[in-house]
Write a protein that holds these residues in place. Structure first.
Motif, PDB file in Angstrom:
ATOM      1  N   SER A  58     -12.235   5.074   0.737  1.00 14.19           N
ATOM      2  CA  SER A  58     -13.379   4.344   1.289  1.00 14.19           C
ATOM      3  C   SER A  58     -13.003   2.951   1.786  1.00 14.19           C
ATOM      4  O   SER A  58     -13.688   2.393   2.633  1.00 14.19           O
ATOM      5  N   ILE A  59     -11.908   2.405   1.269  1.00 17.36           N
ATOM      6  CA  ILE A  59     -11.493   1.067   1.720  1.00 17.36           C
ATOM      7  C   ILE A  59     -10.254   1.121   2.631  1.00 17.36           C
ATOM      8  O   ILE A  59      -9.653   0.086   2.899  1.00 17.36           O
ATOM      9  N   LYS A  60      -9.914   2.301   3.103  1.00 24.80           N
ATOM     10  CA  LYS A  60      -8.707   2.448   3.921  1.00 24.80           C
ATOM     11  C   LYS A  60      -8.732   1.524   5.142  1.00 24.80           C
ATOM     12  O   LYS A  60      -7.756   0.821   5.410  1.00 24.80           O
ATOM     13  N   ASN A  61      -9.834   1.491   5.888  1.00 28.00           N
ATOM     14  CA  ASN A  61      -9.904   0.625   7.073  1.00 28.00           C
ATOM     15  C   ASN A  61      -9.800  -0.842   6.705  1.00 28.00           C
ATOM     16  O   ASN A  61      -9.167  -1.629   7.406  1.00 28.00           O
ATOM     17  N   GLU A  62     -10.431  -1.193   5.586  1.00 28.12           N
ATOM     18  CA  GLU A  62     -10.340  -2.577   5.105  1.00 28.12           C
ATOM     19  C   GLU A  62      -8.889  -2.941   4.788  1.00 28.12           C
ATOM     20  O   GLU A  62      -8.419  -4.026   5.110  1.00 28.12           O
ATOM     21  N   LEU A  63      -8.176  -2.015   4.164  1.00 32.66           N
ATOM     22  CA  LEU A  63      -6.763  -2.246   3.852  1.00 32.66           C
ATOM     23  C   LEU A  63      -5.932  -2.385   5.123  1.00 32.66           C
ATOM     24  O   LEU A  63      -5.082  -3.277   5.226  1.00 32.66           O
ATOM     25  N   ASP A  97      -1.984   8.211   3.493  1.00 29.16           N
ATOM     26  CA  ASP A  97      -1.316   8.671   4.720  1.00 29.16           C
ATOM     27  C   ASP A  97      -1.242   7.576   5.779  1.00 29.16           C
ATOM     28  O   ASP A  97      -1.476   7.817   6.965  1.00 29.16           O
ATOM     29  N   ILE A  98      -0.913   6.372   5.340  1.00 32.67           N
ATOM     30  CA  ILE A  98      -0.689   5.261   6.260  1.00 32.67           C
ATOM     31  C   ILE A  98       0.792   5.285   6.622  1.00 32.67           C
ATOM     32  O   ILE A  98       1.647   5.527   5.771  1.00 32.67           O
ATOM     33  N   ASN A  99       1.100   5.045   7.870  1.00 31.51           N
ATOM     34  CA  ASN A  99       2.489   5.084   8.328  1.00 31.51           C
ATOM     35  C   ASN A  99       3.290   3.979   7.636  1.00 31.51           C
ATOM     36  O   ASN A  99       3.042   2.796   7.855  1.00 31.51           O
TER      37      ASN A  99
END
Length: 121
Positions: free
Chosen positions: A45-50, A66-68
């Protein structure tokens, strides 16, 4: 700067805080590492914030979400190495505790350090 010097610098700056986290960790139920549970739904849920954060975040989150990792390394140069040095510092603190020593204590301290980096985050 050598690896040992980097680890010494971390210990000089953060040893008291790290010892407090380690003491707290040892009060959690269970005998080994893996005591801190990660809420993957919250992390997603906080992926975009990260991704838009100006501060580095634990590299384990990079893999979980799954962030590059190459992009992460470009955006936060040195963060992965710092985290590795900090895990090694936790390993040293763990091994210095008064307890029966085992052949896997260094690895245990390293794994616990990774979990405690999540706690700090």
């Amino acid at each position: 700067m050598t690896i040992d010097k980097n680890i010494q610098n971390i210990l000089q700056k953060e040893e008291n805080k790290m010892l407090n986290y380690l003491e707290w960790y040892n009060t959690l139920p269970g005998d080994f590492s893996g005591k801190i549970r990660i809420d993957r739904h919250y992390a997603k849920s906080i992926k975009n914030e990260l991704l838009n954060s100006t501060d580095a975040y634990p590299t384990k989150l990079v893999y979980m979400l799954d962030i590059n990792p190459l992009e992460y390394n470009k955006k936060y140069p040195g963060a992965v190495m710092y985290e590795t040095y900090k895990m090694k510092a936790y390993s040293i603190l763990y091994m210095n505790q008064d307890k029966k020593k085992g052949w896997y204590d260094e690895d245990m301290g390293f794994a616990i350090g990774l979990e405690l980096i999540f706690k700090e985050f």
